[in-house]
Design an enzyme around this catalytic site. Structure first.
Site, mmCIF file in Angstrom:
data_model
loop_
_atom_site.group_PDB
_atom_site.id
_atom_site.type_symbol
_atom_site.label_atom_id
_atom_site.label_comp_id
_atom_site.label_asym_id
_atom_site.label_seq_id
_atom_site.Cartn_x
_atom_site.Cartn_y
_atom_site.Cartn_z
ATOM 1 N N ASP A 1 0.961 -1.294 0.052
ATOM 2 C CA ASP A 1 -0.070 -0.015 0.034
ATOM 3 C C ASP A 1 1.141 1.200 -0.034
ATOM 4 O O ASP A 1 1.846 1.311 0.594
ATOM 5 C CB ASP A 1 -1.060 0.086 1.216
ATOM 6 C CG ASP A 1 -0.215 0.157 2.393
ATOM 7 O OD1 ASP A 1 0.710 -0.568 2.686
ATOM 8 O OD2 ASP A 1 -0.764 0.716 3.405
ATOM 9 N N GLU B 1 0.139 -0.828 5.970
ATOM 10 C CA GLU B 1 1.169 -0.154 6.733
ATOM 11 C C GLU B 1 0.973 1.284 6.812
ATOM 12 O O GLU B 1 1.449 1.710 7.847
ATOM 13 C CB GLU B 1 2.574 -0.700 6.226
ATOM 14 C CG GLU B 1 3.627 -0.515 7.259
ATOM 15 C CD GLU B 1 4.265 0.876 7.177
ATOM 16 O OE1 GLU B 1 5.171 1.217 8.182
ATOM 17 O OE2 GLU B 1 3.785 1.674 6.096
#
Length: 382
Positions: free
Chosen positions: A73, A137
């Site tokens: 991400d 994250e």
């Protein structure tokens, strides 16, 4: 001769996946296809809409199970018009791969995936190689690596050591390994008093002088002077808000937020107690109260210098020609969760462009990083 997996091409393919948290964007699907083609067992461990991928080559529960951890991400683009390169183009130019996530940290994921695939194809180890890759994250981080570790525990899936592939080098490839991180906590403060007319302050209970006094006490306080492996802890005031449009009205409340990055002399609990104690002290004898709410991002932790950091440092030195510093600097990472599972260190690219417009990764460094990870795998299973 077995073809090797190119980490640069894989980085480009990953950058072309628009995986802004919490969108998967096709990144984990791509990695699953690559890894399954190399004989890895892959399982999606999605939780509460957060995409995660677990991959293992070798026997479950093997006592020698080296893990790699990373995320696909990425943070939002900001103003797309500020980009001079296509944010999800994965363009190769001027010795760099350009695009959101190129530095943080799709190149790191591509490097350890490529190293792992080549390693198990050419040198099948007596042990297991485990990859845990999350899509959460950069976001709340509640259903990413935590979810993977929660899923692994009851199934007997375990890493005996782990490398997190976050960018760790400030300026030069190979200069720094992270062996720990400071803890991080945020405190939200609400000062509550009694509204009144500015001409009659004795009829009000102005919360602002108490709030200012409280924040001044905190800002002037030296939490510590550092430890053997950690810099001094820091406290930063990040916002003060009243929202009072009237100059002749004493407001009923004011708000502030502060962030503390703390070393191993403290815990979030001890710091929370200190913040409450100071609040009680400055409120004594006033009609104002200070209400505190805490958000804990992670506790401080340290993987003491030893076999794991020695192994990684030697691989970095052999490949990059420098002796890396063992550091605990920087913000938080998912290593803060993994440290409760197994010994963990972090090593990755130079992080100059992370989270910036026109983010990039140096092509030579991506190849170097794959080579470092390959050396780590060879040495660990030797």
């Amino acid at each position: 001769m077995t073809d090797t997996l190119c980490p640069v091409s894989l980085t480009q393919d990953l950058v072309r996946c628009p995986s802004i948290t919490p969108e998967e964007g096709g990144a984990l699907q791509l990695l699953q296809s690559v890894l399954e083609g190399a004989g890895f067992t892959c399982i999606r461990v999605d939780r509460n809409g957060t995409p995660n991928l677990f991959a293992r080559w070798g026997a479950r529960g093997h006592p020698r199970s080296l893990g790699f951890n990373g995320h696909t991400d990425v943070v939002p683009l900001g103003n797309p018009d500020d980009w001079t390169r296509a944010p999800f183009g994965g363009e190769s130019d001027a010795g760099r791969i350009w695009g959101r996530g190129a530095c943080d940290m799709k190149s790191g994921v591509a490097a350890f995936v490529a190293a792992a695939v080549d390693f198990v194809r050419t040198t099948p180890p007596d042990g297991a190689v485990i990859l845990t890759i999350t899509g959460d994250e950069e976001g709340p981080s509640q259903d990413g690596t935590v979810a993977l570790l929660d899923w692994m525990a009851p199934r007997g899936e375990a890493m005996s050591a782990c490398i997190v592939g976050e960018p760790t080098c400030p300026n030069t490839m190979g200069e720094m390994i992270k062996i720990g991180r400071r803890g991080s906590m945020t405190a939200h403060v609400v000062a509550r008093g009694r509204q009144g007319h500015a001409a009659y302050p004795h009829k009000a209970a102005n919360p602002l002088p108490v709030l200012v006094h409280y924040l001044d006490r905190l800002a002037r306080h030296d939490l510590d002077r550092g430890t053997d492996h950690f810099d001094p802890s820091t406290l930063a005031l990040t916002t003060i808000d009243v929202g009072n449009p009237a100059s002749n009205v004493i407001p009923a409340q004011g708000r502030a937020t502060l962030n503390i990055r703390f070393n191993d002399l403290h815990t979030s609990a001890s710091l929370s107690d200190w913040l409450r104690d100071v609040a009680r002290d400055v409120c004594a004898g006033t009609d104002v109260t200070l209400d505190l709410e805490f958000h804990i991002s992670g506790e401080s932790f340290l993987t003491p210098p030893g076999p794991l950091s020695d192994l990684v440092a030697q691989a970095v030195t052999d490949e990059c020609g420098v002796v890396p510093v063992l550091s605990t600097s920087g913000g938080t990472s998912d290593a803060r969760f993994i440290k409760d599972h197994c010994p963990v260190v972090e090593f990755g690219l130079v992080g100059t462009s992370l989270h910036q417009v026109d983010e990039y990764a140096e092509i030579d460094q991506i190849h170097q990083l794959k080579a470092v990870y390959g050396r780590i795998l060879q040495a660990y299973f030797a």
